[in-house]
Design an enzyme around this catalytic site. Structure first.
Site, short mmCIF file in Angstrom:
data_model
loop_
_atom_site.label_atom_id
_atom_site.label_comp_id
_atom_site.label_asym_id
_atom_site.label_seq_id
_atom_site.Cartn_x
_atom_site.Cartn_y
_atom_site.Cartn_z
N HIS A 81 -34.95 49.90 28.74
CA HIS A 81 -34.73 48.46 28.60
C HIS A 81 -35.13 48.02 27.20
O HIS A 81 -36.16 48.45 26.67
CB HIS A 81 -35.57 47.69 29.63
CG HIS A 81 -35.59 46.21 29.42
ND1 HIS A 81 -36.75 45.50 29.22
CD2 HIS A 81 -34.58 45.30 29.37
CE1 HIS A 81 -36.47 44.21 29.05
NE2 HIS A 81 -35.16 44.07 29.14
N SER A 82 -34.30 47.19 26.58
CA SER A 82 -34.63 46.53 25.31
C SER A 82 -35.08 47.54 24.25
O SER A 82 -34.34 48.42 23.88
CB SER A 82 -35.70 45.47 25.56
OG SER A 82 -35.85 44.61 24.47
#
Length: 292
Positions: free
Chosen positions: A97-98
């Site tokens: 994520h991210s």
């Protein structure tokens, strides 16, 4: 289940789901988050998956780096390689994520033999990039900001007994306000649970305050795209319709992925911790069960 991974005395904490004999999946969270970010998705993964969600160095319950240590994407990538070695994984998939997608991009491009599949949630590689002509000025600015933060005790550069919040409730609301994209109370509370230290008079953030300051050296956009172009495995990219990329940020990078399966779903940057986590999990499960 909690797991502690020892990299020559440096402790990385993790949470695990599934049977150790299952297909290995390493989960890498985003900036200022922790392993709890995958709490909603993990229980919905296929039964034959063994997932290890780590707290990156300086985050969650993991150790902070030494005074001479750094928190560059390259450093995190080396940690991941060491973790895979400790777990004796010859190959594995990554759920990121991210900022975690920036770390995953480095590993998958440089060590293609290690990675089976990639899954990106609202991330498209290195999150913090710089123009080449700004490299020198950025270094100077970064050093100045670090000195100022230590002198003024900003960004958590205060005594470990100094409280930043009287209650957990205050920390949850602060996390909601300071997030780079909208995040619900429930999602914030989930992340905060692994991000706080208790003090004699309240609570303070557990993460290393150095990770809140600009890096001395950032990857350029050209470099970020070069790493993406070198990825040879299949990738599932899930982006939020109200997330970081809704307005076209890093749009050029989408053309650089060779084997990408992309989906836009309802939700913001932490869509995997919000109501959309079920739809997100379905997409992930279908991808993990597909033979290419």
């Amino acid at each position: 289940m909690e797991l502690i991974l020892d990299i020559e005395g440096f402790k990385i904490n993790a949470k695990t789901w599934g049977d150790k004999r299952g297909r290995p999946l390493l989960a890498i969270h985003g900036w200022l988050d922790n392993a709890n970010t995958f709490d909603k998705i993990a229980p919905l993964l296929p039964e034959d998956i063994y997932m290890v969600a780590i707290d990156l160095a300086g985050h969650g319950f993991s150790d902070h780096r030494s005074l001479n240590g750094c928190y560059y994407l390259w450093d995190y990538a080396l940690d991941i390689l060491n973790i895979a070695n400790i777990l004796k994984w010859k190959s594995f998939s990554i759920l990121a994520h991210s900022m975690g997608t920036g770390i995953a991009t480095i590993i998958a491009s440089a060590m293609p033999e290690l990675i089976d599949k990639l899954i990106f949630i609202d991330g498209l590689g290195a999150p913090f990039v710089i123009n080449e002509e700004d490299v020198v000025s950025n270094f100077r600015k970064s050093v100045k900001q670090f000195k100022m933060a230590k002198k003024s005790k900003l960004f958590g550069f205060s005594s470990v007994n100094t409280s930043q919040f009287k209650t957990k409730e205050e920390a949850i609301h602060d996390r909601m306000k300071s997030n780079i994209s909208s995040i619900s109370y429930e999602a914030s509370a989930c992340l905060v649970e692994r991000s706080l230290n208790q003090t004699p008079y309240g609570y303070r953030w557990r993460y290393d305050p150095r990770i809140t300051l600009p890096e001395c050296y950032k990857m350029t956009e050209t470099q970020a795209q070069l790493f993406i172009e070198k990825i040879s495995c299949h990738i599932l990219i899930i982006l939020g319709k109200e997330g970081l990329f809704a307005n076209g940020m890093f749009n050029e990078r989408l053309k650089r992925f060779k084997k990408a399966n992309m989906h836009w779903v309802k939700g913001g940057h932490h869509l995997h911790l919000e109501e959309t986590h079920k739809e997100t999990s379905t997409l992930i499960n279908q991808f993990l069960q597909t033979e290419f």
